[in-house]
Design an enzyme around this catalytic site. Structure first.
Site, PDB file in Angstrom:
ATOM      1  N   HIS A 187       0.772  -1.739   0.061  1.00 43.56           N
ATOM      2  CA  HIS A 187       0.141   0.159  -0.164  1.00 43.56           C
ATOM      3  C   HIS A 187       0.869   1.246  -0.180  1.00 43.56           C
ATOM      4  O   HIS A 187       1.773   1.547   0.260  1.00 43.56           O
ATOM      5  CB  HIS A 187      -1.106  -0.331   0.928  1.00 43.56           C
ATOM      6  CG  HIS A 187      -0.065   0.236   2.282  1.00 43.56           C
ATOM      7  ND1 HIS A 187      -0.275   1.182   3.373  1.00 43.56           N
ATOM      8  CD2 HIS A 187       0.089  -1.176   3.595  1.00 43.56           C
ATOM      9  CE1 HIS A 187       0.026   1.015   4.293  1.00 43.56           C
ATOM     10  NE2 HIS A 187       0.199  -0.512   4.704  1.00 43.56           N
ATOM     11  N   ASP A 212       5.637   2.240   7.045  1.00 47.91           N
ATOM     12  CA  ASP A 212       4.882   1.338   6.842  1.00 47.91           C
ATOM     13  C   ASP A 212       3.602   2.764   5.773  1.00 47.91           C
ATOM     14  O   ASP A 212       3.308   3.551   6.386  1.00 47.91           O
ATOM     15  CB  ASP A 212       3.829   1.124   8.431  1.00 47.91           C
ATOM     16  CG  ASP A 212       2.884   0.923   8.452  1.00 47.91           C
ATOM     17  OD1 ASP A 212       2.080   0.249   6.786  1.00 47.91           O
ATOM     18  OD2 ASP A 212       1.513   0.811   9.037  1.00 47.91           O
ATOM     19  N   GLU A 252      -5.254   1.716   2.282  1.00 50.20           N
ATOM     20  CA  GLU A 252      -4.928   0.900   3.184  1.00 50.20           C
ATOM     21  C   GLU A 252      -4.982   0.751   4.719  1.00 50.20           C
ATOM     22  O   GLU A 252      -5.815   0.443   5.522  1.00 50.20           O
ATOM     23  CB  GLU A 252      -3.754  -0.467   3.162  1.00 50.20           C
ATOM     24  CG  GLU A 252      -3.225  -1.128   3.941  1.00 50.20           C
ATOM     25  CD  GLU A 252      -2.824  -1.783   5.370  1.00 50.20           C
ATOM     26  OE1 GLU A 252      -3.049  -2.520   6.174  1.00 50.20           O
ATOM     27  OE2 GLU A 252      -3.225   0.053   5.564  1.00 50.20           O
ATOM     28  N   GLU A 253      -4.622   2.006   5.077  1.00 54.41           N
ATOM     29  CA  GLU A 253      -5.019   2.300   6.601  1.00 54.41           C
ATOM     30  C   GLU A 253      -6.465   2.480   7.013  1.00 54.41           C
ATOM     31  O   GLU A 253      -6.327   2.833   8.294  1.00 54.41           O
ATOM     32  CB  GLU A 253      -4.255   3.499   6.757  1.00 54.41           C
ATOM     33  CG  GLU A 253      -2.625   3.218   6.587  1.00 54.41           C
ATOM     34  CD  GLU A 253      -1.689   2.353   7.435  1.00 54.41           C
ATOM     35  OE1 GLU A 253      -2.763   1.845   8.195  1.00 54.41           O
ATOM     36  OE2 GLU A 253      -0.977   2.280   7.625  1.00 54.41           O
ATOM     37  N   ASP A 303       4.095  -5.813   3.669  1.00 51.23           N
ATOM     38  CA  ASP A 303       3.651  -4.927   4.714  1.00 51.23           C
ATOM     39  C   ASP A 303       4.604  -5.480   5.759  1.00 51.23           C
ATOM     40  O   ASP A 303       5.070  -6.114   6.016  1.00 51.23           O
ATOM     41  CB  ASP A 303       1.803  -5.330   4.940  1.00 51.23           C
ATOM     42  CG  ASP A 303       1.417  -3.821   5.450  1.00 51.23           C
ATOM     43  OD1 ASP A 303       2.433  -2.390   6.007  1.00 51.23           O
ATOM     44  OD2 ASP A 303       0.311  -3.796   5.272  1.00 51.23           O
ATOM     45  N   HIS A 313       3.524   3.030  13.374  1.00 49.14           N
ATOM     46  CA  HIS A 313       2.857   3.743  13.256  1.00 49.14           C
ATOM     47  C   HIS A 313       2.873   5.722  14.025  1.00 49.14           C
ATOM     48  O   HIS A 313       2.670   6.046  14.718  1.00 49.14           O
ATOM     49  CB  HIS A 313       1.421   3.830  13.566  1.00 49.14           C
ATOM     50  CG  HIS A 313       0.690   2.717  12.869  1.00 49.14           C
ATOM     51  ND1 HIS A 313      -0.664   3.323  12.870  1.00 49.14           N
ATOM     52  CD2 HIS A 313       1.035   2.367  10.865  1.00 49.14           C
ATOM     53  CE1 HIS A 313      -1.270   2.298  11.590  1.00 49.14           C
ATOM     54  NE2 HIS A 313      -0.022   2.461  10.556  1.00 49.14           N
TER      55      HIS A 313
HETATM   56 ZN    ZN Z   1       0.403  -1.363   6.287  1.00 52.29          ZN
END
Ligand code: ZN
Length: 330
Positions: A62, A165, A195-196, A218, A303
């Site tokens: 992603h 990410d 995707e998130e 991922d 994140h």
């Molecule tokens: Zn991801």
């Protein structure tokens, strides 16, 4: 691979606004592509024809990253935001941010809010405007921003950056597309959007491709200080996903990736993640369904603005992906 990592981590690509990164990837892969499609949602699909065109492999990583969207601007010029994706408000506070139009600001916690009460709606952005009118000349309601790009070399082969990410998933996929020999099957390298916020882009992309086999790339949780439930270990190789909250990977893919890793002497480990979700599930359940799995990249502090990886793992993931592309699923 470091070159691609620099290019991809520096791009703007907040969920819903992935076009700048899509254009960079398109330019990188155009020389090796048999066909390139940008679909209505913004997914980028790059085809490399294989030896056997009766079967299709879909690879998904992603392009989007978590960020913030402007909800309102105070008379004082402070900008209020809501989260786009799974924001950790503590990790995201007191950082520099950048909007798509190049406006910079700092994101801070509202005065007096205790760390344990800090949520995205208690964060405000200060772009240096003295009042609402001057702020609105630069930023409007609905505009999105993310933490300012940073790629920092740490010790050995380790690096920290924001949005590894899933930029590193995109790096592994793009590197494989550039470096692999003739694929076993027609292979679609798909760079997905949104995707998130719930693996949204991969759904229509998988519907279009209708793959027989699918592999997502991922990040996954790695050993952090004080965490006794390590899912993977940094520097110990490509993580072959067994499960996360959204998917039980196809045993055919898990076994095949394991056999290829052993045969090619690629360092690997297994990932059993008790939470989280990836594009793997969208591909597995698209249309009539397919055999889907995931190669995960061990990552610390996911994140946060300082996600940390080991380039050795990235190389192992790329080698394993290339082995699967070239040798097929069975
Ligand atoms: Zn991801």
């Amino acid at each position: 691979m470091l070159n691609l990592t620099k290019k991809f981590t520096g791009a703007f690509s907040v969920t819903g606004l992935e076009k700048p990164l899509a254009e960079i990837i398109r330019a990188e892969l155009a020389p090796v592509a048999d066909e390139i499609i940008s679909d209505p949602m913004g997914n980028l699909l790059v085809l490399k024809k294989g030896k056997d065109s009766s079967k299709k492999l879909m690879i998904a990583s992603h392009m989007d990253e978590i960020g913030f969207v402007v909800t309102n601007i105070e008379e004082s010029g402070f900008i209020h935001v809501s989260n786009v994706g799974g924001i950790n408000a503590v990790a995201s506070s007191f950082q520099r941010v950048r909007f798509a139009n190049g406006v910079y600001g700092v994101i801070v916690a509202e005065s007096g809010v205790k760390p344990e009460d800090l949520k995205a709606n208690k964060l405000v952005i200060d772009i240096g405007a003295s009042d609402r009118k001057s702020a609105e000349k630069k930023v409007g309601v609905g505009d999105v921003c993310a933490v300012v790009p940073m790629l920092q070399k740490l010790g050995g082969t380790r690096y920290a950056a924001k949005a590894f990410d899933d930029r590193i998933g995109c790096v592994v996929s793009a590197y494989a597309a550039l470096q692999c020999g003739k694929p076993a099957y027609d292979t679609w390298f798909v760079f997905t959007v949104q995707e998130e916020v719930g693996c949204r882009g991969s759904k229509p992309a998988a519907f279009r491709v209708a793959p027989d086999y699918a592999i997502a790339l991922d990040v996954t949780a790695a050993d952090e200080c004080g965490n006794k439930n390590d899912v993977t270990k940094l520097g110990k190789g490509a993580a072959i996903k067994i499960k996360d909250s959204s998917v039980l990977c196809s045993k055919l893919i898990v076994d095949r990736l394991t056999d290829l890793a052993k045969e090619k002497k690629i360092p690997y480990q297994y990932e059993v993640l008790p939470y989280g979700g990836t594009d793997t599930s969208s591909m597995q359940m698209a249309g009539i369904g397919c055999a889907a799995g995931c190669i995960s990249i061990p990552t610390r502090y996911i994140h946060s603005p300082v996600e940390t990886i080991d380039m050795k793992d990235l190389k192992a993931c790329a080698d394993l992906l290339i082995a699967f592309i070239e040798n097929g699923a069975e």
